[in-house]
Scaffold this motif. Structure first.
Motif, short mmCIF file in Angstrom:
data_model
loop_
_atom_site.label_atom_id
_atom_site.label_comp_id
_atom_site.label_asym_id
_atom_site.label_seq_id
_atom_site.Cartn_x
_atom_site.Cartn_y
_atom_site.Cartn_z
N ASP A 16 0.97 -1.24 -0.04
CA ASP A 16 0.01 -0.13 -0.10
C ASP A 16 0.99 1.20 -0.03
N GLY A 18 2.71 4.49 1.41
CA GLY A 18 2.99 4.60 2.82
C GLY A 18 3.55 3.54 3.68
N CYS A 19 4.23 2.42 2.92
CA CYS A 19 4.37 1.13 3.70
C CYS A 19 5.86 0.97 3.65
N GLY A 20 6.66 1.98 3.07
CA GLY A 20 8.40 1.72 3.04
C GLY A 20 8.69 1.48 1.76
N LYS A 21 8.01 1.31 0.67
CA LYS A 21 8.42 0.90 -0.61
C LYS A 21 9.75 1.91 -1.11
N THR A 23 11.76 3.67 0.46
CA THR A 23 12.72 3.42 1.35
C THR A 23 13.69 2.11 0.85
N TRP A 141 2.53 5.40 11.03
CA TRP A 141 3.65 6.15 9.93
C TRP A 141 2.81 7.02 9.27
N GLN A 144 2.19 10.35 11.18
CA GLN A 144 3.64 11.21 11.37
C GLN A 144 4.01 11.87 10.04
N ARG A 145 3.82 11.06 8.96
CA ARG A 145 4.47 11.62 7.75
C ARG A 145 3.25 12.99 7.25
N GLU A 149 4.70 16.59 6.94
CA GLU A 149 5.33 16.75 5.98
C GLU A 149 4.01 17.61 5.13
N PRO A 299 14.59 5.64 7.61
CA PRO A 299 13.54 5.50 8.44
C PRO A 299 13.81 3.60 8.66
N GLY A 300 13.54 3.19 9.94
CA GLY A 300 13.65 1.76 10.25
C GLY A 300 15.06 1.23 10.44
N THR A 305 13.03 -3.34 10.47
CA THR A 305 12.38 -3.09 9.12
C THR A 305 13.73 -2.82 8.16
N1 ATP Z 1 10.79 1.23 8.48
C1 ATP Z 1 10.16 2.56 8.81
N2 ATP Z 1 10.14 2.91 9.93
C2 ATP Z 1 9.38 4.04 10.52
N3 ATP Z 1 8.83 4.99 9.53
C3 ATP Z 1 8.76 4.32 8.07
C4 ATP Z 1 9.46 3.31 7.75
N4 ATP Z 1 9.24 2.81 6.64
C5 ATP Z 1 8.46 3.90 6.26
N5 ATP Z 1 8.19 4.91 7.21
C6 ATP Z 1 7.41 6.07 7.35
O1 ATP Z 1 6.37 5.95 6.18
C7 ATP Z 1 6.46 7.05 5.23
C8 ATP Z 1 6.46 6.45 3.95
O2 ATP Z 1 7.68 5.72 3.35
P1 ATP Z 1 7.91 5.40 1.95
O3 ATP Z 1 8.04 6.85 1.42
O4 ATP Z 1 9.41 4.64 2.07
O5 ATP Z 1 6.42 4.58 1.57
P2 ATP Z 1 6.24 4.40 0.00
O6 ATP Z 1 5.41 3.00 0.51
O7 ATP Z 1 6.96 4.56 -0.98
O8 ATP Z 1 4.91 5.55 0.17
P3 ATP Z 1 4.32 6.23 -1.20
O9 ATP Z 1 3.75 5.32 -1.85
O10 ATP Z 1 3.11 6.84 -0.35
O11 ATP Z 1 5.28 7.12 -1.60
C9 ATP Z 1 8.04 7.65 5.40
O12 ATP Z 1 8.15 8.95 5.20
C10 ATP Z 1 8.09 7.28 7.07
O13 ATP Z 1 7.45 8.48 7.65
#
Ligand code: ATP
Ligand code: 5RP
Length: 335
Positions: A16, A18-21, A23, A141, A144-145, A149, A299-300, A305
């Motif tokens: 989904d 905001g799940c960390g993809k 990163t 998460w 917080q974001r 932001e 993050p993480g 993670t």
């Molecule tokens: N491992 C983690 N630990 C803590 N917070 C995290 C972690 N991974 C992600 N986050 C939080 O979730 C936010 C979204 O992470 P990220 O941009 O990597 O996700 P995404 O799946 O690519 O999201 P999108 O598709 O919305 O761009 C980060 O800005 C951070 O706040």
């Protein structure tokens, strides 16, 4: 792109928003380098723009809002070494921009909501990961974001997550079944009734039946192990750290499970954990720790993670090297 690839290796990164993809993708770039790798965000295959979705009540998670025929044709073409004109979904305007030319590259990553949804696209993927973030952590998460932001209010973030939930459960979550690695992020078991979500319990589910993929294990392959690392070798303030390794059945298939609950105070000491893991697909002792240390700001990085994202990246690198070596061998035989 440097030179024409003999074999395009296709990686799927599902989960989904905001799940960390993103990163994780940064960690993959650390391993492969930007030159060799092209990332396609599958949002570009939305066939309903923001206005049309609003009018019809169809969410972006719904397959009807996405053009899977085009996705399949274009990914297949890239895998065959042909260039494509890929649509672009513009998140600022909510509209589709004019297409852009994409050339084939050695490693093609498709990331987004649906890389494993369509059977045809799925059959092209060489290695995949699904980011399975529990509701409690996802909310923490996102809040917080989006509050820090993007200036959103708490109630709005919560309402957005809840409105996506039915389609998420129907169309996104079931893709877990098809991933080679699932990264589950859960509330900690170490603090009773924890609401802060700073300490996390992270599980890495690794398919045992995938050809060429050797799951990482702790101490002894096939055993079930609970490990509390020595507090002198691994500094972990309250609530400490617990590791687990064992086998499980997931969607009817055997998986090896690695689990880390807690967080590291001192990233340099992760080497202590690394030396007790086997089949990590590292090229030298300490590479996992080194990769984590390289970007401690991601993050993480101080918990499971980060550790398991690095390990997943290493498994993808191993798959890439195996598949391209096989191709090179075949080419040599044919000469
Ligand atoms: N491992 C983690 N630990 C803590 N917070 C995290 C972690 N991974 C992600 N986050 C939080 O979730 C936010 C979204 O992470 P990220 O941009 O990597 O996700 P995404 O799946 O690519 O999201 P999108 O598709 O919305 O761009 C980060 O800005 C951070 O706040
Ligand atoms: O789940 C998503 C993947 O990123 C987005 O919500 C989807 O792509 C729609 O984007 P937008 O909200 O910008 O119209």
């Amino acid at each position: 792109m440097t030179n024409k690839p003999e074999r395009v290796v296709l990686i799927g990164v599902a989960g989904d928003s905001g799940c960390g993809k993103s990163t994780f993708l940064r960690r993959l770039i650390d391993l492969f380098g930007e030159e060799l790798m092209t990332v396609i965000c599958l949002d570009d295959y939305h066939c309903l723009d923001r206005k049309q979705r609003k009018e019809t009540g169809i969410t972006a998670l719904d397959p009807r809002a996405n053009n899977f025929d085009l996705m399949y044709e274009q990914i297949k073409a890239l895998k065959e070494g042909k260039s494509i004109d890929k649509p672009i979904y513009n998140h600022e305007t909510g509209l589709l921009d004019p297409p852009e030319r994409i050339e084939p590259n050695h490693i093609l990553v498709i990331e987004g909501l649906h890389p494993l949804y369509d059977e045809r696209v799925r059959s092209l993927i060489d290695f995949s990961v699904y980011f399975d973030i529990s509701d409690e952590v996802k909310i923490a998460w996102k809040i917080q974001r989006d509050m820090a932001e993007r200036g959103h209010r708490y109630e709005d973030v919560l309402a957005q997550i809840n409105s996506r939930k039915p389609d998420f459960e129907k169309f996104i979550e079931p893709q877990r079944e098809f991933a080679d690695i699932v990264l589950q992020v859960l509330p900690t078991n170490l603090i009773k009734g924890d609401k802060e979500r700073k300490v996390l319990r992270v599980r890495m589910l690794q398919r045992e039946d995938k050809q060429g993929f050797e799951p990482t294990y702790l101490f002894d392959e096939g055993s079930t192990i609970q490990w509390t690392p020595c507090g002198r070798k691994l500094t972990c303030s309250y609530p400490g750290m617990q590791l687990y390794y064992g086998s499980d059945v997931y969607y009817g298939r055997y998986v090896s499970v690695l689990e880390v609950d807690g967080q590291f105070d001192n990233l340099e000491e992760v080497i202590y954990i690394e030396t007790h893991l086997s089949k990590t697909s590292t090229k030298y002792e300490g590479e996992m720790t080194h990769l984590l240390l390289q970007h401690r700001e991601y993050p993480g990085s101080n918990n499971g993670t980060g550790l398991f994202q690095v390990l997943t990246g290493l498994k993808m690198r191993a798959a890439y090297e195996q598949l391209t070596a096989k191709e090179a061998k075949l080419a040599a035989v044919q000469v």
